[in-house]
Design an enzyme around this catalytic site. Structure first.
Site, PDB file in Angstrom:
ATOM      1  N   HIS A 205       0.928  -1.124  -0.130  1.00 37.21           N
ATOM      2  CA  HIS A 205       0.115   0.016  -0.080  1.00 37.21           C
ATOM      3  C   HIS A 205       0.868   1.153   0.231  1.00 37.21           C
ATOM      4  CE1 HIS A 205      -3.404   2.760   1.847  1.00 37.21           C
ATOM      5  NE2 HIS A 205      -3.635   2.431   0.571  1.00 37.21           N
ATOM      6  N   HIS A 209       1.026   3.700  -3.468  1.00 42.58           N
ATOM      7  CA  HIS A 209       0.659   5.500  -3.391  1.00 42.58           C
ATOM      8  C   HIS A 209       1.903   6.171  -3.607  1.00 42.58           C
ATOM      9  CE1 HIS A 209      -3.577   5.614  -2.180  1.00 42.58           C
ATOM     10  NE2 HIS A 209      -3.437   4.505  -1.433  1.00 42.58           N
ATOM     11  N   HIS A 231      -7.920  -0.715  -4.946  1.00 38.64           N
ATOM     12  CA  HIS A 231      -8.481  -0.940  -3.624  1.00 38.64           C
ATOM     13  C   HIS A 231      -9.620  -1.602  -3.703  1.00 38.64           C
ATOM     14  CE1 HIS A 231      -6.211   2.724  -3.003  1.00 38.64           C
ATOM     15  NE2 HIS A 231      -6.018   2.603  -1.770  1.00 38.64           N
ATOM     16  N   GLU A 349     -10.678  10.859  -4.926  1.00 40.37           N
ATOM     17  CA  GLU A 349      -9.639  10.325  -4.146  1.00 40.37           C
ATOM     18  C   GLU A 349      -9.044  11.552  -2.813  1.00 40.37           C
ATOM     19  OE1 GLU A 349      -5.849   8.992  -6.162  1.00 40.37           O
ATOM     20  OE2 GLU A 349      -5.153   8.437  -4.158  1.00 40.37           O
TER      21      GLU A 349
HETATM   22 CU1  CUO Z   1      -4.914   3.663  -0.335  1.00 37.93          CU
HETATM   23 CU2  CUO Z   1      -7.441   5.188   1.372  1.00 37.93          CU
HETATM   24  O1  CUO Z   1      -5.742   4.141   1.322  1.00 37.93           O
HETATM   25  O2  CUO Z   1      -6.434   5.023  -0.308  1.00 37.93           O
END
Ligand code: CUO
Length: 699
Positions: A205, A209, A231, A349
């Site tokens: 994760h 990001h 997600h 987002e």
């Molecule tokens: Cu990956 Cu909420 O955590 O986007």
């Protein structure tokens, strides 16, 4: 690895120590105490390495821009726009460097002046996004920040052992950490904490990001859509894990005035000073954010509700409204070049640079993370830290993460359900017949085995235990035995045919043990693999290994792997034509846990026409060996033209062939689709794994 890369990666070690502090036995360190050339020394006997870094009068405080606005020791949170702005300034400074050496010099001189998490983010971002550094791989975040993966208590115990050890001890101190350490049987949610707190899940994760950042001047192909899809797939896998341990599927968090049932206590620390992450009691209520310590302006739960209403209204009326007041239609029939789901993902987002109208649609998903992360101390009355929901490397530990993201996914699904179902033309592939599908694992057929494995990391890369003592983390995690897919396909088109093979997995029954309808099972299909094959005319036997999955990464690289040029998986070579783009799903989480007595799952195998799927890439685009389904291709286009999640992302066509479609099995009436029952059996043992080689073969 060359010396430049070595020097760069060393800057990712010991994030909380001044750059001028030497690092451990047989390690090296920077010396920036004077304006003299940068010195790298070893602490032990042996040659002393020197790296000459000239003074950098060009580097002033002004050149750091907003990068100094986050205090050292604080959590760096990408969910907070002010932190993103700080990151943007530092990344721009780093990205402007001439080459790897220049970057190292600039970064070394900035390190002590900026927040530790921010520094790490900016340097990793630069390594990932600079074309001239594309061969430089990142070490695992577990080694950079052990405090984000292992409770403080374990690290302190290790420190005590180090302090007591004789000076000449060479045996490392071992920190064992595994699924039994933080859980009790009192709370049902703890049954699945081994999965939520898995190191690979949280590193994935963090990495995802980093590779798909928002507001960083990086506009990657189909970023908003991948935000939805990656997600969504996480949730499918989490639900499979929940069903494996007898829990119901996760319930969306959409009433933001009601108490959040499950609390969370991470037992981790935000930095090396022992400061703990904020905790959340059971039944905490989300509140208006009114803190003045986090560089973030106040916002209210009403703001969040209003943004949600506007996004839902846009979905139901079929368009968003941009700043000029013009309609931006939401449709997945690509006419404007951007799909509706992509537009929606960017605005939800949210990425203020890409949002249709960030003033109007707000910053919903990011600030939901923030509101939950501060729900225990929303006005800073208790001077408590942010909770783990505020950081991408820790958020997935908390049960509420999945409830929040089930809400997010539900909104995206509302959009998907406004789209027309796929036509027979989209779904079928005339002349291609899947005749049989099977799995082989060792000498077993159609049975997958899960259990536990251990992985070791060097904790002393991230934390200075002093005395140069090696300290290892030994993390126990869920895993499976490797297996092969066998797919028999008859190509009756009379010519060779390039096709895409798509493999999904879902549980067969719901919580009550009933077979699921198509719409019920639709959200549980987890992508297992997707690859291209050239079918010869007639009968074809496709064999594919589980570890080559397009969804997963090979094991993560440790610092030592990189230093020693060791590939993370046997069968992969460091200088292969492919790069490891790094942000894929962890290989050890590819298969859900299943049950000791065996749990019924289904494999869904679909063959589609590569002519309809293919995407033209330019020759210079980076190619990823693994992980493309979630990572895409850096500097390139997402390598599958179909909507992500195809064919389960839309409601089903009412009829397939002559039959009403009520179950996924009915789709398998089409020749190019096959549904196959398998069993997943969990053994509560450490797995004995053999090493195997990489292949996709057709015979
Ligand atoms: Cu990956 Cu909420 O955590 O986007």
């Amino acid at each position: 690895m060359n010396q430049t890369e070595r020097n760069l990666l060393m800057l990712l070690e010991m994030p909380y120590e001044d750059v001028s502090r030497p690092r451990g036995r047989d390690r090296v360190g920077y010396d920036l105490t004077t304006a003299k050339p940068l010195r790298v020394t070893t602490r032990v006997s042996g040659p002393v390495n020197w790296v000459t870094v000239p003074e950098r009068p060009d580097l002033t405080l002004q050149s750091l821009g907003r990068a100094t606005t986050i205090r050292k020791g604080d959590v760096f949170s990408f969910f907070v726009q002010q932190h993103r702005r700080a990151a943007r300034d530092l990344c721009q400074l780093f990205m402007k460097s001439k080459d790897g050496d220049d970057l190292m010099q600039i970064a070394a001189r900035c390190k002590d002046k900026v927040n530790e998490g921010l520094f790490n983010y900016a340097l990793c971002f630069t390594i990932v996004h600079r074309k001239d550094l594309r061969r430089t791989r990142l070490p695992t975040v577990v080694e950079m920040f052990p405090n984000k993966f292992v409770p403080m208590e374990a690290l302190t115990k290790a420190q005590v052992e180090v302090n007591r050890a004789p000076l000449d001890q060479t045996e490392p101190v071992i920190i064992d950490h595994g699924p039994d350490f933080a859980t009790t049987t009192i709370k049902a949610e703890h049954r699945v904490s081994y999965w939520r707190e898995d190191y690979g899940l949280n590193s994935h994760h963090w990495h995802w990001h980093l590779v798909y950042p928002i507001e960083m001047g990086v506009n990657r192909d189909r970023k908003g859509e991948l935000f939805f899809y990656m997600h969504s797939q996480m949730l499918a896998r989490y639900d499979m894990e929940r069903l494996s341990v007898g829990l119901n599927r996760v319930v969306k968090l959409d009433n933001w005035r009601a108490p959040i049932d499950d609390g969370y206590f991470s037992k981790l620390t935000v930095n090396n000073s022992g400061r703990a992450w904020g905790t959340r009691q059971d039944d905490t209520v989300m509140q208006d954010f009114r803190r003045n310590d986090f560089g973030l302006e106040s916002f209210t739960v009403t703001d969040l509700e209003q943004w949600r209403s506007r996004i839902l209204a846009a979905i139901h009326q079929g368009f968003m409204v941009n700043r000029e007041g013009e309609r931006v239609p939401l449709s997945d029939d690509v006419t404007s070049g951007k799909r509706g789901i992509d537009i929606l993902g960017d605005s939800f987002e949210a990425d203020a640079d890409l949002s249709v109208n960030s003033q109007f649609y707000g910053d919903l998903h990011n600030l939901l993370h923030v509101a939950i992360a501060f729900s225990h101390d929303p006005d800073f009355a208790h001077k408590e830290e942010v909770g783990v929901m505020g950081e991408s490397a820790t958020a997935m530990r908390d049960p509420v993460f999945y409830r929040l993201h089930r809400f997010v996914d539900d909104v995206f699904q509302q959009y998907k359900l406004t789209l027309p179902p796929y036509s027979m033309d989209d779904l079928s592939l005339p002349g291609v017949v899947v005749e049989r599908v099977g799995l082989r694992q060792g000498d077993q057929t159609d049975i997958l085995v899960t259990g536990w494995s251990d992985r070791e990391f060097e904790a002393n890369r991230g934390i200075d235990f002093a005395a140069g003592m090696p300290v290892m983390l030994r993390l126990r995690h869920i895993d499976h035995l490797p297996f092969n897919y066998h797919i028999m396909v008859n190509n009756q088109t009379g010519a060779d045919k390039q096709v895409t093979v798509r493999i999904f997995l879902a549980p067969r029954r719901n919580e009550r043990g009933e077979e699921m309808s198509f719409m019920d099972q639709r959200l549980l299909w987890a992508e297992m693999d997707k690859f291209t094959v050239s079918l010869k005319s007639g009968s074809n036997h496709i064999e594919r290994m589980s570890k080559d999955s397009s969804v997963t990464n090979p094991n993560e690289f440790t610092f030592r792997d990189l230093e020693e040029g060791r590939p993370a998986e046997p069968g992969t070579s460091e200088n292969s034509e492919f790069d490891f783009c790094g942000c894929g799903w962890p290989q050890h989480l590819l298969v859900p846990r299943g049950k000791p007595e065996g749990m019924a799952y289904q494999l869904f195998v679909m063959i589609t026409d590569f002519e309809k799927d293919k995407v033209e890439q330019t020759a210079s685009d980076r190619r990823c060996a693994n992980g493309v389904s979630f990572c895409g291709i850096l500097d390139g286009k997402y390598p599958d033209k179909r909507p992500m999640g195809f064919p389960f992302d839309r409601r089903p066509p009412p009829r397939v062939m002559d039959s009403d479609l009520t179950k996924a099995a009915d789709l398998a009436l089409l020749d190019n689709i096959f549904l196959h029952n398998i069993t997943i059996r969990f053994t509560d043992d450490v797995l004995q794994k053999e090493t195997t080689t990489t292949t996709t073969t057709t015979t």
